[in-house]
Design an enzyme around this catalytic site. Structure first.
Site, short mmCIF file in Angstrom:
data_model
loop_
_atom_site.label_atom_id
_atom_site.label_comp_id
_atom_site.label_asym_id
_atom_site.label_seq_id
_atom_site.Cartn_x
_atom_site.Cartn_y
_atom_site.Cartn_z
CB ILE A 21 -28.97 -9.30 31.96
CG1 ILE A 21 -30.34 -9.85 32.38
CG2 ILE A 21 -28.41 -8.41 33.06
CD1 ILE A 21 -30.32 -10.65 33.68
CE LYS B 267 -32.85 -5.40 22.16
NZ LYS B 267 -33.56 -4.18 22.55
CG PHE C 75 -40.95 -13.21 21.08
CD1 PHE C 75 -41.57 -12.87 19.90
CD2 PHE C 75 -40.52 -14.51 21.26
CE1 PHE C 75 -41.77 -13.82 18.92
CE2 PHE C 75 -40.71 -15.46 20.28
CZ PHE C 75 -41.34 -15.11 19.11
CE LYS D 65 -36.61 -3.62 27.27
NZ LYS D 65 -37.34 -3.21 26.09
CB VAL D 66 -33.68 -11.24 30.17
CG1 VAL D 66 -33.60 -11.79 31.60
CG2 VAL D 66 -34.30 -12.28 29.24
CE LYS E 133 -37.86 -15.31 27.78
NZ LYS E 133 -37.55 -16.72 27.64
CG ASP F 227 -32.95 -23.65 21.15
OD1 ASP F 227 -32.30 -23.96 20.14
OD2 ASP F 227 -33.13 -22.48 21.50
CE LYS G 16 -30.54 -20.52 21.63
NZ LYS G 16 -31.40 -20.00 20.56
CG ASN H 35 -30.86 -21.33 25.60
OD1 ASN H 35 -30.93 -20.11 25.64
ND2 ASN H 35 -31.57 -22.06 24.76
#
Length: 366
Positions: free
Chosen positions: A40, A42, A45, A47-48, A63, A158, A160, A163
């Site tokens: 769901i 990327k 580092f 992916k989720v 994650k 952060d 954004k 998020n």
């Protein structure tokens, strides 16, 4: 003597690492306890994934980060900060919850709340702008989460679009703590450059020290975009956008209330010492007239019905996720319960001591 060349506590790293081993063996949780269903998200580092815990059949967002990449990019500090921010047992209605973290030889795993209402900005793109009451509701939930983080001396920094998620009821959930700066004094500052260009505050762009007021600038950018459909200083030309952020006043067209314009002016104040929130942090926003329709106790208790409820049929309904991710095949290596042994993995293993975490003993499995 030989002992003076070693660390005064030669067994400390070993102890911390072995606490991970112990956790790994004794806790009931390991990669194979989950079925990994879909990707769901990327990042650089890892992916989720949407995962289902086999025993409880509950859904989580897991994650999975690759240690090699983190070490190569010298990001362990960031990652451990993310974990310790999540570990502060952040209990706030609008922040994602961490249930577990654990590691294998080559990967780190975070087991997080699964939120499937989609990114807030996915919905904004579909509707172009939000009416003021809806934008106010989201801004209030985000502001209360930021105020809570600040009270723990954490600067989110952060904020954004990607998020900021909606849960299935339509409440805000802030998700990514990878860029948080921990241990900041209320008056402390920090000066690492990171973030998304559209939302970068002037002081971050100029690589100056910044503090928690950076979050209020970002909230101003988010609110502006909700009300006007574009970030405040947007330009397709990045250099021009940077110039706008540093030198141009935000354009506040009169299609919103005076209170809304006044709040945006306060938040998008280039001089951080004059920015709304510089003195009393969240309290300055809480009591701003733009938020006078909000009963903050009701908001925190989730007693205000969200202005919009995402249409999701159930946990496996991924319609609000980017198909670019959800169509990707799920790697079979996620469930390899190899324990950290081989010497080549020793460095990677030792780089994340004490990473593994389970809830307090009185907290039965999820």
């Amino acid at each position: 003597s030989w002992s003076s060349m070693t660390s005064p506590e030669p067994n400390l790293a070993l102890r911390e690492e072995s606490s991970d081993f112990l956790f790994y063996f004794c806790s009931r949780i390991k990669p194979c306890d989950f079925d990994y269903l879909k990707i769901i998200g990327k990042g650089s580092f890892g992916k989720v994934l949407l995962a289902r815990h086999k025993e409880t059949t509950k859904y989580y967002a897991v994650k999975v980060l690759q240690k090699k990449i983190i070490l190569k990019k010298k990001e362990q500090k960031h990652i451990m900060a993310e974990r310790s921010v999540l570990m502060k047992n952040l209990k706030h209605p609008f922040l994602v919850g961490l249930h577990y973290s654990f590691q294998t030889a080559d990967k780190l795993y975070f087991v997080l709340d699964y939120v499937n209402g989609g990114e807030l900005f996915y919905h904004l793109q579909r509707e172009r702008v939000f009416l003021e009451p809806r934008a106010r509701f989201y801004a209030a939930e985000i502001a209360s989460a930021l105020g809570y983080l600040h009270s723990l001396h954490i600067v989110y920094r952060d904020l954004k679009p990607e998020n900021i998620l909606l849960d299935s009821e339509g409440h805000i959930v802030l998700t990514d703590f990878g860029l948080c700066k921990e241990g900041l004094d209320p008056n402390g500052t920090t000066s690492t450059f990171c973030g998304t260009p559209e939302y970068l505050a002037p002081e971050v762009l100029q690589k100056q020290a910044y503090d928690r007021t950076v979050d209020w600038w970002c909230l101003g950018s988010v609110l502006y975009e909700m009300l006007y459909g574009l970030p405040p200083f947007y330009s397709r030309n990045t250099a021009e956008m940077y110039n706008n952020i540093l030198h141009k006043a935000p354009v506040l067209k009169p299609n919103i209330s005076n209170a809304g314009r006044e709040l945006l002016e306060g938040l998008l104040q280039k001089e951080r010492s004059k920015r709304l929130g510089a003195k009393d942090d969240f309290l300055e926003l809480k009591y701003h007239c733009f938020f006078s329709p909000i009963n903050w106790d009701d908001l925190m208790a989730k007693k205000i019905s969200p202005p919009f409820v995402p249409s999701v049929s159930g946990p496996t309904d991924l319609r609000h996720f980017d198909p670019e991710f959800t169509h990707l095949p799920v790697s079979s290596s996620l469930c390899s319960d190899t324990v950290m042994v081989t010497s080549s993995m020793k460095e990677a293993a030792g780089a994340f001591p004490g990473f593994s975490y389970g809830p307090p003993a009185d907290h039965s499995f999820m």
